[in-house]
Motif scaffolding. Structure first.
Motif, PDB file in Angstrom:
ATOM      1  N   SER A   1       0.837  -1.198   0.000  1.00  0.00           N
ATOM      2  CA  SER A   1       0.000   0.000   0.000  1.00  0.00           C
ATOM      3  C   SER A   1       0.874   1.251   0.000  1.00  0.00           C
ATOM      4  O   SER A   1       1.705   1.438   0.879  1.00  0.00           O
ATOM      5  CB  SER A   1      -0.902  -0.010   1.222  1.00  0.00           C
ATOM      6  N   GLN A   2       0.655   2.103  -1.010  1.00  0.00           N
ATOM      7  CA  GLN A   2       1.389   3.356  -1.097  1.00  0.00           C
ATOM      8  C   GLN A   2       1.084   4.244   0.116  1.00  0.00           C
ATOM      9  O   GLN A   2       1.956   4.911   0.649  1.00  0.00           O
ATOM     10  CB  GLN A   2       0.953   4.076  -2.364  1.00  0.00           C
ATOM     11  N   HIS A   3      -0.160   4.187   0.519  1.00  0.00           N
ATOM     12  CA  HIS A   3      -0.645   4.943   1.662  1.00  0.00           C
ATOM     13  C   HIS A   3       0.154   4.586   2.919  1.00  0.00           C
ATOM     14  O   HIS A   3       0.598   5.454   3.657  1.00  0.00           O
ATOM     15  CB  HIS A   3      -2.110   4.564   1.845  1.00  0.00           C
ATOM     16  N   LYS A   4       0.357   3.280   3.135  1.00  0.00           N
ATOM     17  CA  LYS A   4       1.097   2.820   4.315  1.00  0.00           C
ATOM     18  C   LYS A   4       2.571   3.177   4.189  1.00  0.00           C
ATOM     19  O   LYS A   4       3.196   3.558   5.184  1.00  0.00           O
ATOM     20  CB  LYS A   4       0.948   1.307   4.477  1.00  0.00           C
ATOM     21  N   ASN A   5       3.120   3.046   2.992  1.00  0.00           N
ATOM     22  CA  ASN A   5       4.518   3.413   2.790  1.00  0.00           C
ATOM     23  C   ASN A   5       4.728   4.880   3.131  1.00  0.00           C
ATOM     24  O   ASN A   5       5.728   5.258   3.730  1.00  0.00           O
ATOM     25  CB  ASN A   5       4.935   3.156   1.337  1.00  0.00           C
ATOM     26  N   LYS A   6       3.751   5.694   2.730  1.00  0.00           N
ATOM     27  CA  LYS A   6       3.850   7.123   3.001  1.00  0.00           C
ATOM     28  C   LYS A   6       3.814   7.373   4.506  1.00  0.00           C
ATOM     29  O   LYS A   6       4.608   8.157   5.033  1.00  0.00           O
ATOM     30  CB  LYS A   6       2.701   7.861   2.300  1.00  0.00           C
TER      31      LYS A   6
ATOM     32  N   PHE B   1      -6.130   0.326  -1.277  1.00  0.00           N
ATOM     33  CA  PHE B   1      -6.677   1.489  -1.978  1.00  0.00           C
ATOM     34  C   PHE B   1      -6.924   2.557  -0.931  1.00  0.00           C
ATOM     35  O   PHE B   1      -7.882   2.492  -0.175  1.00  0.00           O
ATOM     36  CB  PHE B   1      -7.982   1.096  -2.685  1.00  0.00           C
ATOM     37  N   GLY B   2      -6.033   3.559  -0.859  1.00  0.00           N
ATOM     38  CA  GLY B   2      -6.113   4.500   0.260  1.00  0.00           C
ATOM     39  C   GLY B   2      -5.963   3.711   1.537  1.00  0.00           C
ATOM     40  O   GLY B   2      -5.097   2.843   1.641  1.00  0.00           O
ATOM     41  N   GLU B   3      -6.828   3.974   2.498  1.00  0.00           N
ATOM     42  CA  GLU B   3      -6.736   3.206   3.733  1.00  0.00           C
ATOM     43  C   GLU B   3      -7.538   1.906   3.658  1.00  0.00           C
ATOM     44  O   GLU B   3      -7.559   1.143   4.624  1.00  0.00           O
ATOM     45  CB  GLU B   3      -7.210   4.059   4.908  1.00  0.00           C
ATOM     46  N   LEU B   4      -8.198   1.652   2.534  1.00  0.00           N
ATOM     47  CA  LEU B   4      -9.023   0.448   2.408  1.00  0.00           C
ATOM     48  C   LEU B   4      -8.225  -0.713   1.841  1.00  0.00           C
ATOM     49  O   LEU B   4      -7.207  -0.536   1.178  1.00  0.00           O
ATOM     50  CB  LEU B   4     -10.205   0.718   1.473  1.00  0.00           C
ATOM     51  N   GLU B   5      -8.710  -1.931   2.112  1.00  0.00           N
ATOM     52  CA  GLU B   5      -8.192  -3.096   1.419  1.00  0.00           C
ATOM     53  C   GLU B   5      -9.312  -3.631   0.533  1.00  0.00           C
ATOM     54  O   GLU B   5     -10.343  -4.084   1.025  1.00  0.00           O
ATOM     55  CB  GLU B   5      -7.747  -4.173   2.406  1.00  0.00           C
TER      56      GLU B   5
ATOM     57  N   PRO C   1      -8.251  -2.106  -9.127  1.00  0.00           N
ATOM     58  CA  PRO C   1      -8.039  -0.657  -8.954  1.00  0.00           C
ATOM     59  C   PRO C   1      -6.599  -0.268  -9.256  1.00  0.00           C
ATOM     60  O   PRO C   1      -5.673  -0.978  -8.898  1.00  0.00           O
ATOM     61  CB  PRO C   1      -8.351  -0.425  -7.474  1.00  0.00           C
ATOM     62  N   ARG C   2      -6.428   0.888  -9.913  1.00  0.00           N
ATOM     63  CA  ARG C   2      -5.096   1.380 -10.282  1.00  0.00           C
ATOM     64  C   ARG C   2      -4.665   2.483  -9.332  1.00  0.00           C
ATOM     65  O   ARG C   2      -5.490   3.177  -8.745  1.00  0.00           O
ATOM     66  CB  ARG C   2      -5.127   1.950 -11.706  1.00  0.00           C
ATOM     67  N   TRP C   3      -3.336   2.678  -9.237  1.00  0.00           N
ATOM     68  CA  TRP C   3      -2.856   3.727  -8.329  1.00  0.00           C
ATOM     69  C   TRP C   3      -3.278   5.107  -8.794  1.00  0.00           C
ATOM     70  O   TRP C   3      -3.481   6.010  -7.984  1.00  0.00           O
ATOM     71  CB  TRP C   3      -1.344   3.646  -8.141  1.00  0.00           C
ATOM     72  N   GLU C   4      -3.453   5.281 -10.132  1.00  0.00           N
ATOM     73  CA  GLU C   4      -3.891   6.588 -10.643  1.00  0.00           C
ATOM     74  C   GLU C   4      -5.282   6.930 -10.106  1.00  0.00           C
ATOM     75  O   GLU C   4      -5.552   8.071  -9.714  1.00  0.00           O
ATOM     76  CB  GLU C   4      -3.928   6.584 -12.177  1.00  0.00           C
TER      77      GLU C   4
END
Lengths: 404, 284
Positions: free
Chosen positions: A305-310, B68-72, B82-85
């Motif tokens: 998760s990019q969010h967690k890495n951040k 995805f954000g704070e969700l899994e 889902p894409r990171w964009e």
């Protein structure tokens, strides 16, 4: 009491405190003589009396049906231990005075009294140094959990393997203390042996205070597993100890991120060529933070998760900034005092692990022990940490004496 | 894309045979190692997972989820991953609505797929009335699972083909959509193998149908919209079809510098003007 006499007492106290370099330097001079016994400086005594009064106040409040909050609980514990040691100190001092009178008044008892006296002097010295150490102001991050950053130094793959060994040592140490810890990030070497870098978070409050002297360059001397001709190599690994200023949760990171001005910080993510979007499905989640005012760069790619890495990257940035501010502040205070006392905070090459001799030496305090296996498993690391702690508090106690 | 030589694969596989399986699909040794680390962390059958990855099955289908954000978000075959964009613009949008004065907006998420955008907005705005719409039964089943998995309630899930269904549209403050946007002729050329082989064509291939549908149907029922795009021409298409007197239209780039979103709002709405200020750059 004059200043030189105070110092002499301190020399004596450190004489009895193995290990310390002061001990080595002074051990060849004299054994304690009658003249060496001196009382603590009155200003220190008055500081101790303040604690005793505070303790008294707390006890009265408790007797009146009050209850402790966290702060007063800590104060109570500290004050009562100071009071205990102070009482022991007073007893021993009275005993010495009585013995001296006896020696002067009654020649028939002189021999016995002298023997008794010689026994009591080192005890008093030990007590007063214990007392002094209690009066040292605590480290500003003393109650914080900590983060350990490990990186190999010179020595190629052997250094990477040694960094991995150190990581295992600290994890084992945390385990033996039953502290909660987790690996925030770890980059393994290509071939899978050793690490390129690792960050270990120890979540126990107060662990910073215990491990703060681990920071520095650790040196290893051994025959590496990769060596074919049986030669001993010398390699190094660096350890950085940081205070955990907040947790790694995403919410804490978001709040912390907002405390920066937009032009102070840049967040980079992996950029790929091509059209992106639905055309490709990448799993890149690496995040890189750049903090412009300090030049600190933190990269994190451990989580999917990019969010967690951040969030993790912000936690590391926060810890590094806090440590840097502390060092700067200390530097400023030192130059303001024109302080000549050596500090242990930034010394290079703090420790050598010599495998062929089964020996570990801490170069700052001159302490050596012979149990590589016990230390590398983390179980006997405490011996080294305690030796360094004793040495450091001796230094600090000397500083207190100089300042009064 | 540079060819990966057999010698390179042999070298990586000598450290760990599983890395040899992952290298062709991950392209670099470093990425392969990172992915192996993730696979081990998830506690799935590592051998099986690597074998699937060697056949280009997306990691998210192998492990069953994607952050995805704070969700899994749970991921399954037949539904787009889902894409990171998307995560990037949806997070930014959610943060903007969070700080705005409109605390309980009505939100419609079209082509919801896994439901990621709808769920993210609902998590950020607990009082919002969120409706997630998709035409695929697989997507609908997965959205329901994802709601449960992330412990989110009160999202209306509808199975409806918005291009053909002539039931009246829902009035909303915000319409979001990540429609299929890869033109048929570009599909073979521009799409990577893994996506082509394993992700549903239904969620990928379309030309401008959904942007036409936006202009013809949804514009009359909403105050603002945010649509993902694959190409700048799709944004211009929307901008050209919209009445310039009542709508402001903008384009937002992703952090890779590609135009990723076309958005718009009623020009006379002061609140929305403030909310979308700086979200992208206005073209109309």
């Amino acid at each position: 009491m004059n200043f030189t006499k105070t110092l002499r007492l301190m020399r004596n106290t450190t004489l009895l405190r193995q290990p310390s370099f002061v001990a080595r330097r002074w051990s060849t001079t004299t054994s304690p003589t009658i003249d060496d016994v001196e009382e603590l400086h009155p200003s220190l005594i008055s500081r101790i009396k303040q604690y005793v009064e505070q303790l008294h106040g707390l006890e009265q409040m408790l007797a009146a049906g009050g209850s402790f909050n966290a702060a007063s609980q800590i104060l109570y514990a500290k004050a009562s231990s100071i009071k205990d040691i102070y009482e022991r100190y007073q007893d021993q001092l009275e005993g010495l005075k009585a013995l001296r009178e006896m020696m002067d008044d009654d020649p028939s008892l002189k021999e016995d009294a002298e023997a008794e006296y010689a026994k009591l002097v080192p005890q008093l010295a030990k007590t007063s140094s214990e007392l002094l150490r209690k009066l040292i102001p605590p480290h500003e991050f003393a109650d914080k959990p900590c983060i350990l950053e490990l990186r190999p130094g010179v020595g190629g793959i052997e250094a990477m393997i040694f960094a991995q060994d150190l990581l295992n040592m600290y994890a084992g140490y945390a385990q033996s203390k039953r502290w909660k810890y987790h690996l925030t990030s770890k980059t393994e070497n290509q071939s899978g042996s050793g690490i390129v870098d690792a960050i270990l978070s120890i979540d126990e409050p107060g662990s910073y205070d215990v491990l703060k002297h681990e920071a520095g360059v650790h040196r290893v001397q051994r025959i590496p597993a990769t060596e074919t001709k049986g030669r001993t190599h010398t390699s190094t690994a660096a350890v950085v100890v940081l205070p955990q200023m907040g947790n790694e949760s995403e919410k804490a990171a978001d709040a912390y991120e907002r405390s920066f001005k937009p032009d102070e910080i840049r967040i980079d993510v992996m950029r790929a060529s091509g059209k992106g979007g639905q055309h490709v499905n990448t799993t890149d989640s690496a995040v890189r933070l750049t903090h412009f005012p300090s030049g600190i760069v933190v990269s994190m790619q451990d989580e999917r998760s990019q969010h967690k890495n951040k969030a993790k990257a912000f936690a590391i940035l926060r810890a590094r900034l806090a440590e840097r501010e502390r060092l700067e502040r200390e530097e400023k205070e030192r130059s303001a005092r024109k302080d000549q006392v050596t500090t242990t905070d930034r010394s290079d090459k703090i420790r050598t692990y010599n495998f062929p001799q089964n020996r570990i030496t801490d170069h700052r305090c001159g302490f050596s022990m012979h149990d590589i296996e016990g230390v590398m498993s983390g179980e006997r690391l405490d011996d080294l940490i305690n030796a360094m702690e004793a040495y450091d508090s001796d230094l600090k106690a000397r500083k207190i004496l100089q300042e009064v | 894309m540079p060819r990966i030589s057999p010698a390179m694969i042999r070298k990586v596989a000598s450290y760990d045979p599983l890395l040899g399986l992952l290298l062709p699909v991950c392209r670099t040794a470093e990425a392969a190692r990172q992915e192996l680390h993730w696979i081990r962390n998830e506690g799935a059958s590592v051998q099986r997972a690597c074998a699937l990855r060697a056949r280009s099955v997306p990691l998210q289908y192998v492990l069953g989820s994607q952050p995805f954000g704070e969700l899994e978000i749970l991921c399954k075959r037949n539904v787009l991953i889902p894409r990171w964009e998307t995560e990037e613009w949806a997070s930014e949008l959610a943060a903007r609505w969070q700080t705005s004065r409109v605390t309980a907006p009505t939100v419609v998420d079209l082509c919801t797929g896994t439901g990621c955008v709808a769920l993210l907005l609902k998590r950020a705005l607990p009082r919002a009335q969120v409706t997630a719409i998709d035409c695929s039964p697989f997507a609908i089943a997965l959205v329901t699972k994802n709601l449960h998995h992330n412990d989110i309630r009160d999202v209306t899930v509808l199975q409806r083909d918005i291009l053909r269904d002539d039931r009246p549209a829902i009035a909303a403050d915000l319409v979001v959509c990540n429609p299929p946007y890869i033109p048929r002729d570009a599909f073979v050329r521009d799409v990577t193998t893994s996506v082509k082989m394993y992700e549903p064509r239904l969620a990928l291939v379309a030309d401008k149908e959904f942007y036409t549908n936006l202009c013809d149907v949804w514009l009359r029922h909403t105050r603002s919209f945010v649509y993902e795009i694959g190409d700048i021409s799709q944004a211009h298409f929307v901008a050209d079809r919209i009445s310039a007197t009542t709508w402001s239209v903008g384009i937002r780039r992703d952090s890779n510098g590609k135009p990723r979103v076309v958005y718009g709002f009623k020009t006379d709405d002061v609140q929305l003007n403030k909310l979308y200020d700086g979200f992208g750059y206005l073209v109309r």
